[in-house]
Design a protein around this motif. Structure first.
Motif, PDB file in Angstrom:
ATOM      1  N   ASP A  36       5.270  -5.184   3.565  1.00 17.20           N
ATOM      2  CA  ASP A  36       4.863  -3.789   3.719  1.00 17.20           C
ATOM      3  C   ASP A  36       3.361  -3.609   3.909  1.00 17.20           C
ATOM      4  OD1 ASP A  36       5.171  -4.825   1.054  1.00 17.20           O
ATOM      5  OD2 ASP A  36       4.563  -2.897   0.256  1.00 17.20           O
ATOM      6  N   ILE A  37       2.570  -4.650   3.698  1.00 17.39           N
ATOM      7  CA  ILE A  37       1.133  -4.559   3.969  1.00 17.39           C
ATOM      8  C   ILE A  37       0.826  -5.088   5.363  1.00 17.39           C
ATOM      9  CG2 ILE A  37      -1.142  -5.454   3.320  1.00 17.39           C
ATOM     10  CD1 ILE A  37      -0.329  -5.369   0.454  1.00 17.39           C
ATOM     11  N   PHE A  67       3.848  -3.239  -2.555  1.00 16.03           N
ATOM     12  CA  PHE A  67       3.581  -1.954  -3.211  1.00 16.03           C
ATOM     13  C   PHE A  67       4.867  -1.167  -3.462  1.00 16.03           C
ATOM     14  CE2 PHE A  67      -0.879  -1.981  -1.210  1.00 16.03           C
ATOM     15  CZ  PHE A  67      -1.449  -2.461  -2.365  1.00 16.03           C
ATOM     16  N   ASN A  70       7.253   2.348  -4.094  1.00 15.82           N
ATOM     17  CA  ASN A  70       5.995   2.924  -3.614  1.00 15.82           C
ATOM     18  C   ASN A  70       5.148   3.469  -4.752  1.00 15.82           C
ATOM     19  OD1 ASN A  70       8.001   4.400  -1.027  1.00 15.82           O
ATOM     20  ND2 ASN A  70       7.053   2.401  -1.026  1.00 15.82           N
ATOM     21  N   SER A  75       1.185   3.865   0.401  1.00 18.47           N
ATOM     22  CA  SER A  75       2.147   2.764   0.370  1.00 18.47           C
ATOM     23  C   SER A  75       3.521   3.241   0.834  1.00 18.47           C
ATOM     24  CB  SER A  75       2.229   2.157  -1.038  1.00 18.47           C
ATOM     25  OG  SER A  75       2.728   3.079  -1.979  1.00 18.47           O
ATOM     26  N   HIS A  78       3.458   3.134   4.566  1.00 20.90           N
ATOM     27  CA  HIS A  78       3.588   1.761   5.056  1.00 20.90           C
ATOM     28  C   HIS A  78       5.050   1.327   5.052  1.00 20.90           C
ATOM     29  CE1 HIS A  78      -0.818   0.348   4.166  1.00 20.90           C
ATOM     30  NE2 HIS A  78      -0.718   1.123   5.223  1.00 20.90           N
ATOM     31  N   GLY A 366      -2.256  -4.502  -7.046  1.00 20.96           N
ATOM     32  CA  GLY A 366      -1.658  -3.334  -6.416  1.00 20.96           C
ATOM     33  C   GLY A 366      -1.201  -2.290  -7.422  1.00 20.96           C
TER      34      GLY A 366
END
Length: 421
Positions: A36-37, A67, A70, A75, A78, A366
């Motif tokens: 997700d990053i 993350f 969320n 986040s 993302h 995070g």
């Protein structure tokens, strides 16, 4: 001149009879991974290209794990980006909350990668899959995006270091101690853009979870990849978790290595990496009196079932010291469920620890365990850089699950023997 295990896999995927160190090749990929990053960056880049579809909907894996659940609006955006792309592309291997896990524990568990395959991932710890006898390595989001739509990546063929493993580990000493010892020995750039190729009769005494941990942290020595030979344990793991065909590659007898390092498992003691680099290692006996504020047991390095069993065995008849925060994170939903069925979660909670859903959260600063100014944590994660888990004045001490659990009980860096175990 013969080829190493890694070189043989790369040659086969490049359609070449042989390759040599330093050669530039283009190789076919069996799996491409993002989270997700890194995923949104890749997705935004490939959307600019003429080719809009992934090369194979079954050979791309998207795992929101850093993350998630969320932690904030950014986040959530993302994860939304990755989720919508996976749906639009019909990507089979998309795993989110409810079926998710930390990517490098989840993919082998799902049987998505097996011996002899190639994998790139937009996450540096993609090298984990070398435990299965695969070539896997971390790349940038742009390279990952290109691989996602072409099914290919270019590589400079790495030279190799032969790591000969002999003997058998002492009680409470594990794969984490092996890799910390090796990084302490050669440094964070000691294997820069080289393969760490593990061989020797001692490998038979390492569990698959040990091997995943060791391969996972190959990047912390600068390695392009870490790789283990395929033996009975590897085959049993693959047959349990996957229905894919695997291929066993073995290094040639005359394969060329830059150097050879011997690790005698019999002589290893519990090891800790002090701030602020994984190479800054000491044995627990050498550590002195280091008081702590927090313990994290989990991550793609040490959140597997063996890790949780070790922690539970130590916490079973002990309590987390008053004032210490102990956070335990099973690496996947399957591991979480298994830990629950074995009573491990009950042990953790009764000891005064908390248990989280699978997430990378605290490892990269995070969420789920951020450190305040001046705080110290013992963590089973893989990096202890300045500010990695929170404030720049905080400190991270990397250790095995056994050391982490014992430290949670005493409130200082300790090994189980200090608890009479």
């Amino acid at each position: 001149m013969g080829m190493t295990m890694t070189q043989k896999i790369l040659a086969a995927h490049a359609g070449l009879e042989s390759v040599k160190a330093g050669q530039l090749i283009e190789a076919n990929l069996d799996l491409v991974l993002a989270n997700d990053i890194t995923g949104p960056v890749a997705i935004h880049e490939v959307e600019k290209l003429n080719k809009k579809t992934v090369f194979h909907k079954d050979k791309v894996a998207l795992v929101p794990d850093h993350f998630t659940p969320n932690k904030d609006i950014k986040s959530a955006e993302h994860c939304k980006c990755v989720r919508e792309y996976a749906k639009a592309q019909g990507i089979t291997n998309y795993f989110e909350v409810g079926e998710m896990g930390i990517e490098h524990a989840l993919l082998p568990e799902k049987g998505l990668i097996v011996a002899g395959e190639t994998c790139i991932g937009a996450d540096s710890h993609t090298c984990t899959y070398g435990a299965l006898g695969a070539f896997s390595t971390g790349v940038g989001s742009t390279d990952m995006g290109a691989g996602m739509i072409t099914g290919q990546a270019w590589f400079k063929v790495p030279s190799a270091i032969k790591v000969v493993v002999t003997g058998k580990l002492k009680p409470w000493v594990s794969g984490k101690d092996v890799i910390l010892h090796l990084i302490g020995k050669i440094g964070v750039d000691g294997a820069l853009y080289r393969s760490l190729e593990f061989v020797g009769d001692g490998i038979a005494n390492l569990s698959m979870d040990d091997r995943f941990t060791i391969a996972n942290m190959a990047i912390e020595a600068g390695a392009k990849n870490g790789i283990f030979p395929v033996d009975e344990k590897t085959i049993a793991y693959m047959e349990e978790h996957s229905n894919k065909e695997y291929k066993v590659y073995e290094a040639d007898e005359d394969a060329e290595y830059d150097e050879e390092i011997v690790i005698d498992l019999d002589k290893l003691d519990s090891t800790v990496a002090f701030p602020h680099l994984p190479e800054n290692t000491k044995t627990v006996k050498e550590a002195g009196e280091v008081t702590i504020d927090q313990v994290v047991i989990g991550s793609c390095t040490n959140g597997r079932i063996e890790d949780l069993r070790v922690a539970a065995k130590i916490l079973e008849n002990n309590k987390v010291k008053k004032g210490i925060r102990c956070i335990i994170i099973p690496a996947t939903q399957k591991i979480y469920l298994q830990a629950m069925e074995e009573g491990l979660l009950k042990t953790f909670i009764e000891a005064g620890a908390i248990v989280s859903t699978p997430t990378c959260g605290p490892c990269l600063g995070g969420h789920m365990g951020i450190l305040a100014a001046g705080e110290r944590a013992v963590a089973t994660t893989n990096r202890n850089f300045v500010g990695r888990m929170g404030d720049v004045t905080s400190e991270i001490y990397l250790a095995s699950p056994a050391v982490a659990a014992a430290s949670a009980v005493t409130g200082k860096i300790s090994e189980p023997s200090e608890l009479g175990m």
